[in-house]
Write an enzyme that holds these catalytic residues in place. Sequence first.
Site, mmCIF file in Angstrom:
data_model
loop_
_atom_site.group_PDB
_atom_site.id
_atom_site.type_symbol
_atom_site.label_atom_id
_atom_site.label_comp_id
_atom_site.label_asym_id
_atom_site.label_seq_id
_atom_site.Cartn_x
_atom_site.Cartn_y
_atom_site.Cartn_z
ATOM 1 N N LYS A 126 30.002 43.214 32.189
ATOM 2 C CA LYS A 126 31.003 43.193 31.117
ATOM 3 C C LYS A 126 30.293 43.025 29.774
ATOM 4 C CE LYS A 126 34.742 40.874 33.725
ATOM 5 N NZ LYS A 126 35.806 41.888 33.665
ATOM 6 N N ARG B 150 39.403 42.127 44.306
ATOM 7 C CA ARG B 150 40.065 42.750 45.460
ATOM 8 C C ARG B 150 39.145 42.776 46.675
ATOM 9 N NH1 ARG B 150 40.880 48.208 42.075
ATOM 10 N NH2 ARG B 150 40.923 46.643 40.414
#
Length: 468
Positions: free
Chosen positions: A246, A320
Amino acid sequence: MPASLLLKQDGTPITLIFTKNYQHWHSDQNENVQNWCKHQHYLGSGALSIPAANGAISGIIYGIDDFSDFYISGVLASTLVKGVYTLDLSQLSNAELAENNLSKTEISTRFAISWALQAYQFDRYSKEADVGAQLSLEDDHCYAQAHAFTEAIYLSRTLINTPASDMMPQNLSLTMQTLAETFRGDFSEIVGDDLLDENYPMVHAVGRASENVPRLLELRWGHENAPKITLVGKGVCFDSGGLNIKTGGFMRNMKKDMGGAAVALGLAKLIMSQELNMRLRVLIPAVENAISANAFRPGDVIATRKGLTVEIDNTDAEGRLVLCDALTEADAESPDLIIDFATLTGACRVALGTELPGFFSNDQNTANSLMQSAQSSADPIWQLPLHAPYQSMLKSHIADTQNSTDTGLGGAITAALYLQLFVSKNTSWVHFDMMAWNTRALPGRPIGGDALGLRAVFDYLQQRYPAA
Ligand code: BES
Ligand code: ZN
Ligand code: ZN
């Protein structure tokens, strides 16, 4: 115990009125008070201190025009001068309470909880903690309720606010162990390379690059034969993005990426303290999504606990991945209901903003009941669709699925569809995609970690599995 709530002590009364009844209250006051209100331009909305003849404060008048808002004590806990206050509901007529679908007990409880939530301070690293205005309650039941809700939400907030350096998988583990001891539940965990032996390959793959080794945490509580409810929480203690790193601004707040775990633990605490009639199970995959020579990579294909193979499209879609192994395990027991909580996608906050947790469900009856609970407990949440045609966006050329899509469009939906692959059709399942963070201060919601949606889910569970 939050220092802002007390029981059966004397204090300055806060008199609640409906704003539209202000004139009625006003006409009952002596001339001094009437003039004071006039000179303060007070018209019955919000708080005004009322002077006594000797110059002391005789009480606070507090006019409320909107009883649909949960946080009815507003910012009083931080704006009133230090001291003890009590609640005076004698001016609220039964007819008007009924009109607003509220009882005096409910108003006192909301007032007290919102007071304590406003008073919350994360003071672990600051020099001096400051106890400000305190609210004393008369009613034991109301106090106990306010206490339980506040403790649960404080727990979630503090876990989220604690920086990653002090809130790694081992710290989440200790928190869950303490909860298990307090409520006589059973705690167990699978740590580090044991995750491979016990077939949690995804939890291991995402967490293996960190010095703080990955863990699967488990808590069980309640009667063996009661309905089985399983909570699952995303416990990514820091999300650097992994090799798909990020950029600065997006990484800044990623200590909160265990917000789902924090909400699951806060909710579990409330369920256990209120002794709901269920066999509770909490599963938390706790990892750091770190960068190191052994980090998992874009393009890797990794098997899941369920056996499906996943091509890693993006190492930043890690939530996830850890959740899918935990969901597989949750589903294996065929519980009555699985609820997972996760700070899963940036897309969800784009869709709903930061103050409205989104949820998905494969069971519309449960979704409808949840929406009703959100309404009656004044804790808004919003349902999003498990739009099946978008599943094909996750197609991989070499594995059973990818973990993310090329475009990112409908990102909250495609993330939920990925998770749905790991839950049987006949298991009721609810998935929350939440921010777990207040980006602006609102009454009862200081900037920082929060558990929006927790009260709505608790209300639903309490209705369905009331204490015996
Ligand atoms: N933890 C983030 C999602 C997130 C970001 C939640 C900001 C709340 C605020 C998650 O692991 C993530 O990075 N998701 C990616 C997925 C993408 C790579 C498919 C995202 O949302 O950008
Ligand atoms: Zn991520
Ligand atoms: Zn994440």
